[in-house]
Each structure stands twice: as structure tokens, then as C-alpha cells.
Design an enzyme around this catalytic site. Structure first.
Site, PDB file in Angstrom:
ATOM      1  N   SER A  40       0.458  51.379  20.524  1.00 22.78           N
ATOM      2  CA  SER A  40       1.095  50.309  21.367  1.00 22.78           C
ATOM      3  C   SER A  40       0.173  50.750  22.617  1.00 22.78           C
ATOM      4  CB  SER A  40       2.648  50.530  21.683  1.00 22.78           C
ATOM      5  OG  SER A  40       2.869  52.127  22.109  1.00 22.78           O
ATOM      6  N   GLU A  42      -0.181  49.822  27.006  1.00 26.38           N
ATOM      7  CA  GLU A  42       0.437  49.492  28.270  1.00 26.38           C
ATOM      8  C   GLU A  42      -0.364  48.903  29.259  1.00 26.38           C
ATOM      9  OE1 GLU A  42       3.418  52.633  29.537  1.00 26.38           O
ATOM     10  OE2 GLU A  42       2.692  52.180  31.374  1.00 26.38           O
ATOM     11  N   TYR A  74       6.579  48.005  35.429  1.00 26.65           N
ATOM     12  CA  TYR A  74       7.344  47.424  36.520  1.00 26.65           C
ATOM     13  C   TYR A  74       7.103  48.218  37.772  1.00 26.65           C
ATOM     14  CZ  TYR A  74      11.880  44.875  37.928  1.00 26.65           C
ATOM     15  OH  TYR A  74      12.986  44.110  38.355  1.00 26.65           O
ATOM     16  N   ASP A 134      11.216  55.069  40.458  1.00 29.20           N
ATOM     17  CA  ASP A 134      11.088  56.280  41.760  1.00 29.20           C
ATOM     18  C   ASP A 134      11.291  55.556  42.998  1.00 29.20           C
ATOM     19  OD1 ASP A 134      10.428  58.665  40.332  1.00 29.20           O
ATOM     20  OD2 ASP A 134       8.592  57.430  39.984  1.00 29.20           O
ATOM     21  N   ALA A 151      18.497  56.401  33.860  1.00 28.91           N
ATOM     22  CA  ALA A 151      17.972  55.371  32.857  1.00 28.91           C
ATOM     23  C   ALA A 151      19.011  55.366  31.642  1.00 28.91           C
ATOM     24  CB  ALA A 151      16.626  55.851  32.301  1.00 28.91           C
ATOM     25  N   ALA A 178      13.865  67.278  37.358  1.00 26.44           N
ATOM     26  CA  ALA A 178      14.910  67.744  36.269  1.00 26.44           C
ATOM     27  C   ALA A 178      15.507  69.237  36.889  1.00 26.44           C
ATOM     28  CB  ALA A 178      14.485  67.814  35.151  1.00 26.44           C
ATOM     29  N   ARG A 190      20.596  61.983  25.571  1.00 21.71           N
ATOM     30  CA  ARG A 190      21.836  61.052  26.422  1.00 21.71           C
ATOM     31  C   ARG A 190      21.170  59.581  26.019  1.00 21.71           C
ATOM     32  NH1 ARG A 190      23.464  64.568  30.089  1.00 21.71           N
ATOM     33  NH2 ARG A 190      21.863  63.667  31.701  1.00 21.71           N
ATOM     34  N   PHE A 242      -2.728  61.686  40.226  1.00 23.35           N
ATOM     35  CA  PHE A 242      -1.585  61.242  39.696  1.00 23.35           C
ATOM     36  C   PHE A 242      -0.814  62.173  38.861  1.00 23.35           C
ATOM     37  CE2 PHE A 242       0.504  58.165  36.767  1.00 23.35           C
ATOM     38  CZ  PHE A 242       1.413  57.636  37.627  1.00 23.35           C
ATOM     39  N   HIS A 292       0.921  55.610  21.856  1.00 23.14           N
ATOM     40  CA  HIS A 292       1.090  54.784  23.070  1.00 23.14           C
ATOM     41  C   HIS A 292      -0.363  54.952  24.092  1.00 23.14           C
ATOM     42  CE1 HIS A 292       3.326  51.945  25.593  1.00 23.14           C
ATOM     43  NE2 HIS A 292       3.084  52.891  26.736  1.00 23.14           N
ATOM     44  N   ARG A 298      -8.084  48.621  31.159  1.00 27.59           N
ATOM     45  CA  ARG A 298      -9.399  48.462  30.825  1.00 27.59           C
ATOM     46  C   ARG A 298      -9.430  48.950  29.334  1.00 27.59           C
ATOM     47  NH1 ARG A 298     -12.348  49.874  35.697  1.00 27.59           N
ATOM     48  NH2 ARG A 298     -10.882  50.439  37.152  1.00 27.59           N
TER      49      ARG A 298
HETATM   50  C1  LIG Z   1       6.277  55.822  29.289  1.00 26.99           C
HETATM   51  C2  LIG Z   1       6.773  55.563  30.817  1.00 26.99           C
HETATM   52  C3  LIG Z   1       6.651  54.424  31.432  1.00 26.99           C
HETATM   53  C4  LIG Z   1       6.900  54.113  32.871  1.00 26.99           C
HETATM   54  N1  LIG Z   1       7.062  53.114  33.451  1.00 26.99           N
HETATM   55  C5  LIG Z   1       7.245  52.850  34.732  1.00 26.99           C
HETATM   56  C6  LIG Z   1       7.213  51.670  35.175  1.00 26.99           C
HETATM   57  O1  LIG Z   1       6.796  50.845  34.775  1.00 26.99           O
HETATM   58  N2  LIG Z   1       7.855  51.519  36.594  1.00 26.99           N
HETATM   59  C7  LIG Z   1       8.134  52.749  37.514  1.00 26.99           C
HETATM   60  O2  LIG Z   1       8.640  52.441  38.478  1.00 26.99           O
HETATM   61  N3  LIG Z   1       8.114  53.945  36.675  1.00 26.99           N
HETATM   62  C8  LIG Z   1       7.662  54.124  35.502  1.00 26.99           C
HETATM   63  N4  LIG Z   1       7.836  55.387  34.782  1.00 26.99           N
HETATM   64  C9  LIG Z   1       8.008  56.414  35.739  1.00 26.99           C
HETATM   65  C10 LIG Z   1       9.538  56.798  35.709  1.00 26.99           C
HETATM   66  O3  LIG Z   1      10.277  55.622  36.278  1.00 26.99           O
HETATM   67  C11 LIG Z   1       9.973  58.010  36.615  1.00 26.99           C
HETATM   68  O4  LIG Z   1       9.158  59.192  36.035  1.00 26.99           O
HETATM   69  C12 LIG Z   1      11.205  58.336  37.050  1.00 26.99           C
HETATM   70  O5  LIG Z   1      11.011  59.537  37.927  1.00 26.99           O
HETATM   71  C13 LIG Z   1      12.096  58.800  35.875  1.00 26.99           C
HETATM   72  O6  LIG Z   1      12.396  57.902  35.079  1.00 26.99           O
HETATM   73  P1  LIG Z   1      13.469  58.061  34.044  1.00 26.99           P
HETATM   74  O7  LIG Z   1      13.752  56.623  33.180  1.00 26.99           O
HETATM   75  O8  LIG Z   1      12.758  59.273  32.914  1.00 26.99           O
HETATM   76  O9  LIG Z   1      14.480  58.666  34.508  1.00 26.99           O
HETATM   77  P2  LIG Z   1      15.992  59.293  34.020  1.00 26.99           P
HETATM   78  O10 LIG Z   1      15.893  59.583  32.469  1.00 26.99           O
HETATM   79  O11 LIG Z   1      17.008  58.799  34.445  1.00 26.99           O
HETATM   80  O12 LIG Z   1      15.827  60.824  34.551  1.00 26.99           O
HETATM   81  C14 LIG Z   1      15.475  61.119  35.824  1.00 26.99           C
HETATM   82  C15 LIG Z   1      15.591  62.592  36.522  1.00 26.99           C
HETATM   83  O13 LIG Z   1      17.182  62.530  36.491  1.00 26.99           O
HETATM   84  C16 LIG Z   1      17.495  63.515  35.922  1.00 26.99           C
HETATM   85  N5  LIG Z   1      18.903  63.058  35.311  1.00 26.99           N
HETATM   86  C17 LIG Z   1      18.855  61.825  34.440  1.00 26.99           C
HETATM   87  N6  LIG Z   1      20.322  61.954  34.404  1.00 26.99           N
HETATM   88  C18 LIG Z   1      21.143  62.728  35.151  1.00 26.99           C
HETATM   89  C19 LIG Z   1      22.387  63.007  35.671  1.00 26.99           C
HETATM   90  N7  LIG Z   1      23.490  62.526  34.866  1.00 26.99           N
HETATM   91  N8  LIG Z   1      22.782  64.254  36.408  1.00 26.99           N
HETATM   92  C20 LIG Z   1      21.524  65.044  36.864  1.00 26.99           C
HETATM   93  N9  LIG Z   1      20.226  64.491  36.720  1.00 26.99           N
HETATM   94  C21 LIG Z   1      20.108  63.432  35.801  1.00 26.99           C
HETATM   95  C22 LIG Z   1      16.477  63.722  34.587  1.00 26.99           C
HETATM   96  O14 LIG Z   1      16.480  64.912  33.920  1.00 26.99           O
HETATM   97  C23 LIG Z   1      15.269  63.490  35.680  1.00 26.99           C
HETATM   98  O15 LIG Z   1      14.840  64.335  36.021  1.00 26.99           O
HETATM   99  C24 LIG Z   1       7.541  55.514  33.564  1.00 26.99           C
HETATM  100  C25 LIG Z   1       7.266  56.753  32.995  1.00 26.99           C
HETATM  101  C26 LIG Z   1       7.081  56.833  31.463  1.00 26.99           C
HETATM  102  C27 LIG Z   1       7.037  58.263  30.907  1.00 26.99           C
END
Ligand SMILES: Cc1cc2nc3c(=O)[nH]c(=O)nc-3n(C[C@H](O)[C@H](O)[C@H](O)COP(=O)(O)OP(=O)(O)OC[C@H]3O[C@@H](n4cnc5c(N)ncnc54)[C@H](O)[C@@H]3O)c2cc1C
Length: 315
Positions: A40, A42, A74, A134, A151, A178, A190, A242, A292, A298
Site C-alpha cells: 500500500s 501513502e 489528513y 496531533d 483514536a 504514551a 483497544r 522528523f 506500507h 515521490r
Molecule cells: C500510519 C500512520 C499514519 C498517520 N497519518 C496521520 C495523518 O494523516 N494526519 C495526522 O495528523 N497524523 C497522522 N499520523 C500521526 C498520528 O496522528 C500521531 O502519531 C498521533 O500523535 C497519535 O495518533 P494515534 O492515532 O496513534 O493516537 P491514539 O491511538 O489515540 O494514541 C495517542 C496516545 O494516547 C495514548 N492513549 C490512547 N488512549 C489512551 C487513554 N484512554 N488514556 C491515556 N492515554 C491513551 C496512546 O498510548 C498514545 O500515546 C499518522 C501516524 C501513523 C503511524
């Protein structure tokens, strides 16, 4: 040179030294008859017309490789919502590719996020990469009042909107925010238990980091695919910056590989292709058959590495 080699070098002939010196296994090749991996890709939504042209050249170059899906990021804070949507809609309407739209919780209420998801569903998009997102640089993440907090909450919300295929993020080196590696792995579980079908990892450079993470996932009861995110390093200085932000470690050997290529883009590209190819072939030799690629819009490095993995264009 280590001491043992230095000593033997002084007493052995060159051939004796070669034949008795330390050994490493050959870089493994795909076994004959073994199917090529599923890929896949990105992309990021373009900011300008020139970047739009570059993105579409990239998409058209990679399209014949028949990836399983292509995803569109996004922007932080939902800043690219319209551009992400436009790119995903065009992919759905004008290409043979299956698009996946990234969607985050940041800066929007649950209703607003659900509305965006419904818009994707109506446009025929069936795959969402569900993320927390973020805060803007320099700020701490705080959920939007009335928004999805993490998430996992977004995944559960998307499940109520439509029968989407949902991918989520995973962190082989632990998400920087985390509480602990265990808590982060619980969070991944989860997200999958809430209805995600696959995890895509943050990029990493050391294959053993990923393979150890897979062991931990399995021990935690995760059975969904945890697909390695591969970043072909087209610009080492940028990758270094980064990586510091997203918590991916940069091993000293990687810095040494790119050392001296700062003003030599041609050599840098070849080094990048070799490094990424070795990384994916090592993973492939360890049984991994889905990848992925973070293309950075590029195509060339991704195309070349896919070729090395055994993926060929189809009519
Ligand atoms: C494949 C991939 C694609 C991405 N694409 C984008 C994008 O398109 N746009 C963008 O803005 N960012 C993107 N990101 C970055 C991502 O948004 C960041 O890494 C963000 O900080 C965490 O997102 P997450 O979905 O992993 O969050 P989550 O899974 O919600 O976790 C975030 C943090 O909170 C902690 N946590 C989760 N639930 C709880 C809870 N109930 N209590 C306490 N702590 C908790 C987790 O351990 C973690 O430290 C991407 C990252 C990856 C790996």
C-alpha cells in the site's frame, strides 16, 4: 578493524584471512514460486498546483503496481480536510486504485467528524485510516470539547457511521506521548477490538525493532496484521528532524550510510534505495508479506524497492 582481525592480518595471507574471518548470512532472496508481497502507498494532499502535478505523476507511476490500497493523509488539525477529500474523491473517480482516507479527532466535534466520514461513504470510499492526530507544534494535545478523545473512540464512532474497513496506527518504538510501552500496546489492542482491521506502523529503520514488536503484539493477543510502514529516505537531514518528533530512532549506521551525500543527490538516492531494499528483504525473509510505503509523493524509490521485492506492473 577489530584486534583479532588485525592480529591475523599480520600473520595470515589475504585469502586465509578472508576464508577464516567473521561471516554474515547472505541477504536473503524471495524463494522461487513465493508470491510477491501486498503493498500500500501513502500520499499527502498537495498544497499548490505544481505539487498537485507532482502527486499525480507519482500516482500514475505507481498505479500499475496494483497496490492493495493507497491512503491520503489528513493535515495537522484537520487543516487539509478539503484537499484530502478532493484527492481521495479523484482517486476513486479517475483511477483503478482503492483509496483510503486518513481522518483525525483533532479540532472537530464528533458530529463534524461523523459528517466527514459520511461524505466519504457517499463518495464510495470504504476505507478509513483512523487517527487521533496531533496538536499544532508547541502545544499539548487536548481533545476538542465534544470531540473524539482518542483514536479508539474514533474507530468506534466510524463503526456506527458505516461498515468501513479501518486501519489504525501502531508504534514499534512506542508513541512518544504514551505512559509506557505496555499502555501503548494495550491502546493498540483497544483500537483493534473497537473494530479496526489492520495496524500500520510508524516507520523504523532497524528491522529487529519491528520483529520484536510483532512478538509483543502476538503475546498481547493481537492477531490482525501489523503492517510495517517503510520510509525510503530521500532526504536524510529531513528524516532526522522528523524522526526526533515522531519517536523513530535513527541508528548510527544509518547516519554513517548517508554521511558525505549531503550535496550528492544521485549517490544519496542509490544509498536510500539499497538501505530500504535491505530492510524490506530482511523483513520478507522473516515472513512479512505486506508493506506500507510512505512515498512522500515521490515514486522512484518506492517503485524500485517494490521491484526488488518482486512486484511487477500489471496491464
Ligand atoms: C500510519 C500512520 C499514519 C498517520 N497519518 C496521520 C495523518 O494523516 N494526519 C495526522 O495528523 N497524523 C497522522 N499520523 C500521526 C498520528 O496522528 C500521531 O502519531 C498521533 O500523535 C497519535 O495518533 P494515534 O492515532 O496513534 O493516537 P491514539 O491511538 O489515540 O494514541 C495517542 C496516545 O494516547 C495514548 N492513549 C490512547 N488512549 C489512551 C487513554 N484512554 N488514556 C491515556 N492515554 C491513551 C496512546 O498510548 C498514545 O500515546 C499518522 C501516524 C501513523 C503511524
Amino acid at each position: 578493524m577489530n584486534h583479532a582481525i588485525a592480529t591475523s592480518a599480520s600473520t595470515c595471507t589475504t585469502l586465509e584471512r578472508w576464508l577464516t574471518g567473521p561471516r554474515v548470512d547472505a541477504v536473503p532472496m524471495r524463494a522461487p514460486g513465493h508470491p510477491p508481497p501486498l503493498l500500500s502507498f501513502e500520499f499527502s494532499p498537495p498544497r499548490t498546483e505544481a505539487l498537485e502535478t507532482q502527486l499525480w505523476q507519482c500516482i500514475r507511476r505507481l498505479e500499475p503496481l496494483h497496490p492493495r490500497f493507497v491512503s491520503v493523509t489528513y493535515g495537522a488539525g484537520g487543516s487539509t480536510q478539503a484537499r484530502t477529500h478532493a484527492t481521495v474523491a479523484r482517486l476513486a473517480a479517475e483511477t483503478s486504485l482503492t483509496p483510503a482516507a486518513h481522518l483525525t479527532c483533532v479540532g472537530a466535534t464528533r458530529d463534524e467528524v461523523d459528517e466527514v466520514a459520511r461524505g466519504y461513504w457517499q463518495a464510495g470510499v470504504r476505507h478509513i485510516v483512523a487517527l487521533r492526530g496531533d496538536a499544532p507544534p508547541g502545544e499539548e494535545y487536548a481533545p476538542h470539547p465534544g470531540g473524539y478523545e482518542y483514536a479508539a473512540d474514533l474507530v468506534a464512532g466510524l463503526r456506527r457511521v458505516g461498515d468501513f474497513e479501518i486501519s489504525v496506527a501502531a508504534y514499534p518504538e512506542t508513541h512518544p506521548g504514551a505512559v509506557s510501552a505496555e499502555a501503548d500496546l494495550d491502546n493498540l489492542k483497544r483500537k483493534l477490538d473497537a473494530g479496526a482491521t489492520r495496524a500500520i506502523t510508524q516507520y523504523f529503520f532497524d528491522a529487529t525493532v519491528f520483529l520484536r514488536f510483532l512478538d509483543r503484539c502476538l503475546a498481547a493477543g493481537i492477531s490482525a496484521p501489523v503492517v510495517p510502514g517503510i520510509l525510503p529516505v530521500s532526504n536524510f537531514a529531513q528524516a532526522l528532524k522528523f524522526s526526533a518528533l515522531c519517536g523513530a530512532s535513527v541508528p548510527p549506521w544509518l547516519a554513517a550510510l548517508f554521511e558525505g551525500t549531503e550535496k550528492d543527490p544521485e549517490t544519496r538516492r542509490i544509498v536510500a534505495a539499497v538501505q530500504a531494499a535491505e530492510q524490506v528483504r530482511l523483513l520478507q525473509a522473516n515472513g512479512v508479506d505486506e508493506f506500507h510505503f510512505y512515498t512522500l509523493n515521490r515514486p522512484d524509490l518506492t517503485y524500485a524497492i517494490a521491484h526488488i521485492l518482486g512486484v511487477r506492473p500489471k496491464e
